[in-house]
Design a protein around this motif. Structure first.
Motif, mmCIF file in Angstrom:
data_model
loop_
_atom_site.group_PDB
_atom_site.id
_atom_site.type_symbol
_atom_site.label_atom_id
_atom_site.label_comp_id
_atom_site.label_asym_id
_atom_site.label_seq_id
_atom_site.Cartn_x
_atom_site.Cartn_y
_atom_site.Cartn_z
ATOM 1 N N PHE A 79 0.828 -1.212 0.000
ATOM 2 C CA PHE A 79 0.000 0.000 0.000
ATOM 3 C C PHE A 79 0.866 1.267 0.000
ATOM 4 O O PHE A 79 1.983 1.256 0.507
ATOM 5 N N VAL A 80 0.309 2.342 -0.560
ATOM 6 C CA VAL A 80 0.937 3.671 -0.503
ATOM 7 C C VAL A 80 -0.060 4.602 0.166
ATOM 8 O O VAL A 80 -1.236 4.602 -0.200
ATOM 9 N N VAL A 95 4.796 3.985 2.699
ATOM 10 C CA VAL A 95 4.439 2.700 2.091
ATOM 11 C C VAL A 95 4.316 1.627 3.176
ATOM 12 O O VAL A 95 4.941 1.733 4.234
ATOM 13 N N LEU A 96 3.534 0.613 2.891
ATOM 14 C CA LEU A 96 3.301 -0.455 3.877
ATOM 15 C C LEU A 96 3.062 -1.780 3.170
ATOM 16 O O LEU A 96 2.305 -1.835 2.197
ATOM 17 N N ASN A 97 3.724 -2.824 3.663
ATOM 18 C CA ASN A 97 3.425 -4.184 3.218
ATOM 19 C C ASN A 97 2.782 -4.925 4.382
ATOM 20 O O ASN A 97 3.346 -4.954 5.486
ATOM 21 N N THR A 111 7.273 2.210 6.086
ATOM 22 C CA THR A 111 8.294 3.263 6.181
ATOM 23 C C THR A 111 7.832 4.500 5.426
ATOM 24 O O THR A 111 6.888 4.445 4.625
ATOM 25 N N GLU A 112 8.504 5.598 5.728
ATOM 26 C CA GLU A 112 8.254 6.863 5.032
ATOM 27 C C GLU A 112 9.544 7.159 4.274
ATOM 28 O O GLU A 112 10.557 7.515 4.882
ATOM 29 N N VAL A 113 9.488 6.967 2.968
ATOM 30 C CA VAL A 113 10.713 7.029 2.171
ATOM 31 C C VAL A 113 11.197 8.465 2.010
ATOM 32 O O VAL A 113 10.446 9.350 1.600
ATOM 33 N N SER A 114 12.473 8.663 2.365
ATOM 34 C CA SER A 114 13.176 9.890 2.029
ATOM 35 C C SER A 114 14.405 9.438 1.242
ATOM 36 O O SER A 114 15.181 8.618 1.734
ATOM 37 N N ALA A 115 14.553 9.928 0.029
ATOM 38 C CA ALA A 115 15.637 9.450 -0.838
ATOM 39 C C ALA A 115 16.210 10.587 -1.673
ATOM 40 O O ALA A 115 15.509 11.554 -1.987
ATOM 41 N N ARG A 116 17.488 10.472 -1.987
ATOM 42 C CA ARG A 116 18.144 11.421 -2.902
ATOM 43 C C ARG A 116 18.971 10.597 -3.884
ATOM 44 O O ARG A 116 19.621 9.636 -3.475
#
Ligand SMILES: O=c1[nH]c(=O)c2[nH]c(=O)[nH]c2[nH]1
Length: 316
Positions: A131-132, A161-163, A190-195
């Motif tokens: 899920f998002v 996102v969640l599984n 988790t709450e994705v933070s990405a660069r």
């Protein structure tokens, strides 16, 4: 100088209410491989014959806020969550009709909406349990130019996102302070933070199509999250990074991805004291804990590339 002592003023108790705020309850309903999620923040406030609680300290009319919290989780399991309104009504009626001294109940609910993580339309079978959270993530970009070379680092944050299955965590170090139970089936969120940094540094190479690249990276991350059978969030992180690097084409080539992933813990609620078996084949109720949280951070690189994204993401 004489000090005139004043008589103690008469004091009375004014309006009052009390309750448990922000019971974060998540119910996962399972219909075979297709799961459904309900995610509510429930806040309860009760009022009634509560003068003595305040005035004399007698708790005879006081229903503990801890009991209110337990009721939220037990009702979620027992009655399900049809809608925020229906669930709120069920709780409000229960407290007022069940306890004589309680005359009024106010139940406030904030519902977090989720949609299926279809990995940008390419996730296949994993869609049933991934899920998002609804609401757009924030897209980020940092560009530097020193007169000769450009550097572009793109990113995103607040992508939750969640599984609801396909996540285990076991086989870790156990010392005298370890109490965590090993698990072979847990919720992973988790709450994705990405660069991510592009290898492109300017002409003569053609400039990447930034929007298309962003959509590709986002989809790769979502698809990797959905499709990875996870033995830890660290492993999922690596798979997400690997997918982004492998999925970037020659023009919009990505050399490096850095992640900061809070482990948004979902604890299965023990409902045995209320005669309820939790985590049955058809449904499970979790307490979504917001702190403290595990924070998993790492960089994934194209082999041979130099790391260029600083460790501290907040500075980007
Ligand atoms: O995926 C996880 N990684 C950890 O390092 C960790 N530590 C922990 O307590 N739970 C988890 N989960």
């Amino acid at each position: 100088m004489t000090v005139h002592s004043r008589p103690a003023p008469a004091v009375v108790l004014g309006q009052n209410q009390y309750g448990k705020a922000e019971c974060h309850v998540v119910r996962i309903t399972r219909n075979g491989a297709t799961h459904h999620i309900k995610d509510l923040d429930v806040s309860i406030a009760l009022s009634g014959d509560l003068e003595e609680v305040h005035l004399s300290g007698s708790n005879a009319n006081c229903l503990p806020t801890d009991t209110m919290k337990n009721t939220v989780y037990a009702f979620a399991k027992q009655h399900g969550i049809e809608s925020a309104e229906q669930f709120g009504m069920l709780l409000a009626r229960h407290f007022v009709t069940g306890q004589g001294p309680i005359k009024r109940a106010r139940v406030r609910i904030a519902e977090h909406a989720w949609e299926r993580n279809d990995g940008g339309g390419r996730a296949g079978a994993a869609v049933g349990h991934s899920f998002v959270r609804k609401g757009q993530e924030t897209r980020l970009a940092q560009v530097t130019f020193d007169g000769e070379r450009s550097q572009v680092v793109s990113g995103l944050k607040d992508l939750v996102v969640l599984n609801s299955t396909n996540s285990e965590f076991w086989g870790y170090i156990k010392d005298e302070y370890t109490t965590l139970e090993e698990t072979w089936d847990r919720v992973l969120a988790t709450e994705v933070s990405a660069r991510w940094r592009f290898s492109w540094t300017g002409e003569p190479r053609p400039e990447p199509a930034w929007d298309r690249s962003y959509q590709q990276v986002r989809a790769d991350m979502l698809r990797a999250f959905a499709e990875t059978y996870s033995l830890s969030l660290q492993q999922t992180l690596y798979e997400m990074g690997a997918r982004v690097i492998a999925g970037s084409d020659e023009v919009a080539e990505i050399d490096e991805v850095r992640f900061s992933l809070p482990n948004k813990h979902h604890f299965l609620v023990d409902l045995k004291p209320f005669g309820l078996e939790n985590d049955t084949a058809d449904s499970a109720v979790y307490h979504a804990s917001d702190r403290p949280y595990g924070l998993i951070e790492a960089t994934v690189l194209r082999e041979g590339a130099e790391a260029g994204i600083p460790l501290d993401l907040t500075n980007l």
